[in-house]
Design a protein around this motif. Structure first.
Motif, short mmCIF file in Angstrom:
data_model
loop_
_atom_site.label_atom_id
_atom_site.label_comp_id
_atom_site.label_asym_id
_atom_site.label_seq_id
_atom_site.Cartn_x
_atom_site.Cartn_y
_atom_site.Cartn_z
N ILE A 1 2.96 -26.10 -0.17
CA ILE A 1 3.35 -27.47 -1.00
C ILE A 1 2.53 -28.53 -0.91
CG2 ILE A 1 5.10 -29.46 -0.62
CD1 ILE A 1 7.03 -27.05 0.09
N ILE A 2 1.81 -28.52 0.19
CA ILE A 2 0.79 -29.67 0.42
C ILE A 2 -0.54 -29.36 -0.10
CG2 ILE A 2 -0.68 -30.83 2.10
CD1 ILE A 2 1.76 -30.74 4.33
N GLY A 3 -0.86 -28.20 -0.42
CA GLY A 3 -2.01 -27.66 -1.02
C GLY A 3 -2.08 -28.21 -2.61
N THR B 1 -1.72 -32.09 -2.82
CA THR B 1 -2.99 -32.85 -2.76
C THR B 1 -4.10 -32.34 -3.70
OG1 THR B 1 -3.61 -31.31 -0.96
CG2 THR B 1 -2.48 -33.44 -0.44
N ASN B 2 -3.62 -31.37 -4.43
CA ASN B 2 -4.42 -30.86 -5.56
C ASN B 2 -5.89 -30.40 -4.71
OD1 ASN B 2 -5.55 -30.13 -8.20
ND2 ASN B 2 -6.91 -31.94 -8.18
N PHE B 3 -5.48 -29.43 -3.76
CA PHE B 3 -6.47 -28.76 -2.86
C PHE B 3 -7.68 -29.55 -2.55
CE2 PHE B 3 -3.97 -25.68 -5.17
CZ PHE B 3 -3.44 -24.99 -4.20
N ALA B 4 -7.54 -30.74 -1.67
CA ALA B 4 -8.47 -31.54 -1.35
C ALA B 4 -9.16 -32.12 -2.24
CB ALA B 4 -9.43 -30.91 -0.19
N LEU C 1 -1.28 -39.02 0.60
CA LEU C 1 -1.03 -37.91 1.67
C LEU C 1 -2.09 -37.15 2.13
CD1 LEU C 1 1.39 -36.09 2.64
CD2 LEU C 1 1.16 -34.78 0.44
N PHE C 2 -3.11 -37.06 1.33
CA PHE C 2 -4.39 -36.42 1.94
C PHE C 2 -5.01 -37.40 2.92
CE2 PHE C 2 -8.93 -35.74 2.07
CZ PHE C 2 -8.83 -34.23 2.27
N GLY D 1 -8.97 -26.33 0.88
CA GLY D 1 -9.68 -26.66 -0.33
C GLY D 1 -9.89 -25.97 -1.43
N SER D 2 -9.10 -25.03 -1.69
CA SER D 2 -8.80 -24.24 -3.07
C SER D 2 -7.77 -23.32 -2.92
CB SER D 2 -10.33 -23.59 -3.16
OG SER D 2 -10.29 -22.52 -2.42
N PRO D 3 -7.25 -22.91 -3.87
CA PRO D 3 -6.18 -21.83 -3.85
C PRO D 3 -6.61 -20.75 -3.33
CG PRO D 3 -6.30 -22.76 -6.25
CD PRO D 3 -7.39 -23.33 -5.48
#
Length: 341
Positions: free
Chosen positions: A136-138, A141-144, A173-174, A211-213
């Motif tokens: 969810i957080i990833g 936050t659009n993966f950092a 959030l980030f 940092g990424s999917p």
């Protein structure tokens, strides 16, 4: 990554034979007192002596030559002692088998050491919860790479920017979960800046950022494979502590490394994952009855990935300090945790 219950392949060696079955059994008793596992293969005309471990073959052959020269010697009159040792060995075998059966029941949904009903039903709430939170957080936050607000005014003052007045929800959030607020870090170049203000949660929350999917998927697959084993064997509380301590130590290693070598602003759960890996990898060496082992190929894969990430040619920014710190922490916990856990 796969797991296997630890088994040992036994290749027995024949060291000699007797024509008298009583002498064969007597010599087998003597080997028992020497703590040399052996077996007598009784046939119609011969009675062979087989040794289980290669390291014992030379000693057993020397003992056999001595025995054949003087089977009536007092040192070879060990029937009672051998019977006692066999009884103890059988009891120890049953104890280890019971422990392995208990552990297998836990892996299939038996009770955990600390977690009550959730482990008894075979659930893995910590693993599932961690995967859900990180996912969810990833995503949020659009993966950092959090997206800015769309309604930004044409002119923003430096004071407004420093206060974060026009940050999007993703950016806020980030900034709240990173080791330190990125805006504060740009001004002070101090990774402890936000923690010094009392925001101590920041030493933990970077584990939920990725940092990424692919970064997220790799960590969560490893967490599911490794963490579910630990949670079912040892309970939810133990897994929480293992993840937490491994992550925190990994983050501290990352922060204290020189800036030119590693960035202190690391994110991801890989330090915690390497801690769980280190625990399962090393635990059988300190607890021989431990029912789960990691196949050598998987060990080489994990360690090879960790060392490959340290190469300067690696195209991504990797938190190598967190990896090493987490791994060493998991190994230390495996070595010093009581066997009852």
């Amino acid at each position: 990554m796969s797991f296997s219950f630890r088994t040992r392949k036994i290749d027995m060696r024949r060291i000699g034979t007797f024509s008298d079955p009583k002498l064969a059994d007597q010599f087998s008793d003597y080997l028992q007192t020497l703590r040399i596992p052996a077996k007598v293969d009784h046939d119609e005309n011969s009675h062979d002596i087989w040794i289980r471990d290669e390291k014992d073959v030379a000693t057993a052959r020397e003992a056999m030559e001595e025995f054949k020269q003087s089977p009536g010697a007092a040192k070879f009159d060990v029937t009672a002692e051998a019977a006692r040792l066999r009884k103890e060995a059988e009891a120890e075998k049953k104890r280890k088998l019971a422990l392995q059966n208990k552990a297998q029941k836990k892996l299939r949904g038996g009770s955990g050491a600390f977690s009550g009903r959730s482990a008894r039903t075979g659930n893995i709430p910590v693993v599932i919860g961690m995967i859900a939170i990180c996912g969810i957080i990833g995503y949020v936050t659009n993966f950092a790479d959090p997206k800015p607000r769309r309604d930004l005014p044409e002119v923003i003052t430096l004071e407004q920017l420093e206060r974060g007045d026009y940050l999007s929800t993703e950016q806020k959030l980030f900034c709240a979960l990173a080791l330190t607020d990125p805006i504060e870090y740009q001004k002070s170049d101090d990774p402890w800046e936000s923690i010094k203000k009392g925001e101590v949660w920041r030493i933990v929350t970077p584990a939920f950022l990725h940092g990424s999917p692919m970064h997220l998927v790799f960590n969560m697959m490893a967490l599911f494979t490794l963490g579910s084993v630990v949670e079912r064997l040892h309970g939810s509380l133990f897994l929480v502590l293992l993840l937490l301590i491994s992550h925190v130590v990994g983050m501290l290693v990352q922060i204290f490394l020189p800036d030119w070598l590693e960035s202190p602003m690391a994110i991801g759960a890989s330090g915690a994952v390497f801690g769980v890996f280190g625990f399962i990898w090393i635990r059988p060496r300190f607890q021989p009855s431990y029912p789960v082992g990691i196949p050598p190929f998987n060990v080489y894969l994990m360690l090879g990935f960790m060392f490959a990430c340290m190469l300067p040619i690696f195209p991504m920014q990797i938190a190598n300090g967190a990896h090493v710190g987490g791994l060493l922490t998991g190994i230390a916990i495996a070595a010093f945790a009581p066997k009852s856990i």
